[in-house]
Each structure stands twice: as structure tokens, then as C-alpha cells.
Scaffold this active site. Structure first.
Site, short mmCIF file in Angstrom:
data_model
loop_
_atom_site.label_atom_id
_atom_site.label_comp_id
_atom_site.label_asym_id
_atom_site.label_seq_id
_atom_site.Cartn_x
_atom_site.Cartn_y
_atom_site.Cartn_z
N ARG A 96 -48.22 44.41 -1.71
CA ARG A 96 -49.05 43.65 -0.77
C ARG A 96 -48.49 43.63 0.64
NH1 ARG A 96 -53.57 43.75 -1.33
NH2 ARG A 96 -53.51 44.50 0.80
N LYS A 131 -50.51 39.46 23.68
CA LYS A 131 -51.36 38.78 22.70
C LYS A 131 -51.25 39.47 21.35
CE LYS A 131 -54.49 37.14 26.28
NZ LYS A 131 -55.85 37.19 26.88
N LYS A 163 -48.57 34.60 37.46
CA LYS A 163 -49.96 34.33 37.15
C LYS A 163 -50.48 33.15 37.97
CE LYS A 163 -51.08 34.84 32.78
NZ LYS A 163 -51.83 36.12 32.78
N GLU A 193 -50.83 38.48 39.60
CA GLU A 193 -52.22 38.42 39.17
C GLU A 193 -53.07 37.86 40.32
OE1 GLU A 193 -54.03 35.16 36.45
OE2 GLU A 193 -53.28 36.75 35.11
N ASP A 214 -57.55 40.41 37.98
CA ASP A 214 -57.89 39.61 36.80
C ASP A 214 -59.37 39.24 36.75
OD1 ASP A 214 -57.26 38.16 34.42
OD2 ASP A 214 -57.33 36.31 35.58
#
Length: 277
Positions: A96, A131, A163, A193, A214
């Protein structure tokens, strides 16, 4: 993939899955040997062949693995990926974890390859983001490379990415870059960004190394790229899907980073069938 890191990951995954022991396999099998075949049940690209070798090696030194496909090879429904022979209990205990990782990695490689084909732009490179699934980043990003893509940062430690919240806390792009530049070594690049032409010009004047556009439309990305000196690397990100990706062809941006390559991928269907021998 780095073998030592891979083995540590696999050991932790097995500890979670097996715990104190596989109650089913340990009760059903003694010294029986069997042959098992891992097959694809869908079309795509293979990524994670080393998982098969290292995963079953951790289960038993007596398991022999013969790979029929290598990473990056195309897969079609019914094709054999690997054949294993060894103790039935060990093969079924490890099944598995091996399949879960193989399915995910192959799906990421397949998705990345599809994105590159849809964009169809020799200038612009497809890359991933942070991510990724916690604990699987090394494997996720390896799979992106197998699919023909490129890796963005591996973590917060290997690059400076300023950011919107960083900018807000510092007061301006200029101030944020100034603070970062005063502390960063010469090997670390600074990415900013931006969301508007005004911010873009400020980032250019502050000499950012990389500028990310962005959540901008293809038309805006093309316009922003034309305003950015060639010495600065450009990147588009945010809200781009497989459906909209072809619209960014020819925009002149250097990179397009796609979170969906890893954060919402659907596993490629891969199975293992056993024959007692």
C-alpha cells in the site's frame, strides 16, 4: 532522489501504516513465496521507480525487483511497471505504501507534462510551488522534474520571496528589498510579488532579482514582461489552470508557477497483482 532521505521517509511511512505488525499477512503466511506485478491502469508518465526498489527492500532483503519501466517512461493501460518475487507476507505488507507514493508521483509527472504540452512555449518554463503535501515535498518536486518541469523554492530557507503581507508590514517594496539586501548573502536571490504596473516599476528600480506577476491576466503578464529589463527574471502565478494556460503562450514571461501540479492532483491508477509460486 537522495537515497538516505528516501529511506528515512519510507521508514516513517511504514511505521505509520504497519505499527506493531501486519495482522493480516503475518497470520495468513509463513514462508510462502510469490510473484507480484505492478501495472498501470491508466495512461501517463511513470515517476517513483526508486520507491519500488527501496520500499520493498525495507520489507525484506529477499525480495527481488525487476523494473520494466523507468522514470519518465510513458505508461498505458495494462503495462507492467515492475515484477517482484519474494516472501508473500513482506510483499503484501509493503504494497500500500509503495502504490500510494507511486500513484501520486506518477500523477504529478503526468500533470506537469500535460501542462508543458498545453503551454507549448519554448521560452517559458513551467515550475511548481511550495503547495506540496507536508512530508512529501522531496517526492512531489522530484515528480515535477520527471514531468519536464522545474522546481521553485524547496522551502523558506533557499530564497527570499517578498509577498504582499511582507510588503505591507515593511511599508513598501523598496524598503522590503532594502532590508533583505542588507542581510542576504550574494548567493541568495530576492523575488518580489507585484500586482500592478506601479509596483512593477518600483520593484525594477529597487533591483529585485526576480519579479512575480501575481494573479494577472495574459494581457497584463505580456505588458509587464515588456517593461521588465532582461536582467530580471519574470514569473507569472496565481489563478492559472490547465484551461487558461494556453492563453499565456507568447507572453514573454520566463516562468509560470502552478500550484495545482501538486496540491490537487488525482492519483494515477496503478495496481499490484500477486500470484503464488
Amino acid at each position: 532522489m537522495e537515497r538516505f532521505q528516501l529511506r528515512r521517509l519510507l521508514e516513517s511511512f511504514y511505521a505509520e501504516d504497519i505499527g506493531s505488525g501486519d495482522q493480516t499477512s503475518s497470520f495468513l503466511f509463513g514462508g510462502e513465496q510469490c510473484e507480484a506485478v505492478i501495472r498501470s491502469k491508466a495512461t501517463g508518465l511513470l515517476a517513483g521507480s526508486e520507491i519500488i526498489i527501496e520500499g520493498f527492500r525495507l520489507m525484506s532483503d529477499d525480495i527481488q525487483v525487476s523494473l520494466k519501466k523507468q522514470d519518465g517512461d510513458s505508461l498505458s493501460d495494462g503495462e507492467a511497471i515492475a515484477v517482484m518475487r519474494g516472501p508473500a507476507a513482506a510483499l503484501l505488507t509493503g504494497e500500500r505504501v509503495v502504490l500510494n507514493l507511486l500513484q501520486r508521483m506518477s500523477a504529478i509527472a503526468t500533470q506537469t507534462h500535460k501542462a508543458i504540452q498545453l503551454l507549448d512555449d519554448e521560452h517559458t518554463r513551467i515550475c511548481d510551488t511550495r503547495k506540496t503535501m507536508p512530508g512529501l515535498r522531496m517526492l512531489d518536486k522530484y515528480a515535477v522534474r520527471i514531468g519536464g518541469g522545474y522546481n521553485h523554492r524547496f522551502g523558506l530557507y533557499d530564497g527570499i520571496m517578498i509577498k504582499d503581507n511582507h510588503i505591507a508590514a515593511c511599508g513598501s517594496i523598496t524598503e522590503a528589498i532594502k532590508r533583505a539586501r542588507s542581510c542576504a548573502g550574494h548567493m541568495i536571490r530576492i523575488e518580489v510579488e507585484i500586482e500592478s504596473e506601479k509596483q512593477l516599476l518600483e520593484a525594477v528600480a529597487a533591483e529585485a532579482d526576480v519579479i512575480m506577476f501575481d494573479n494577472r491576466s495574459p494581457e497584463e503578464v505580456k505588458h509587464f514582461a515588456s517593461l521588465t529589463p532582461s536582467s530580471i527574471v519574470t514569473e507569472a502565478s496565481g489563478g492559472i489552470t490547465l484551461h487558461t494556460l494556453p492563453q499565456f503562450r507568447g507572453t514573454g514571461v520566463d516562468y509560470i508557477s502552478l500550484g495545482f501540479l501538486t496540491h490537487s492532483v488525482s492519483n494515477l491508477d496503478i495496481s499490484m497483482n500477486v500470484e503464488l509460486g
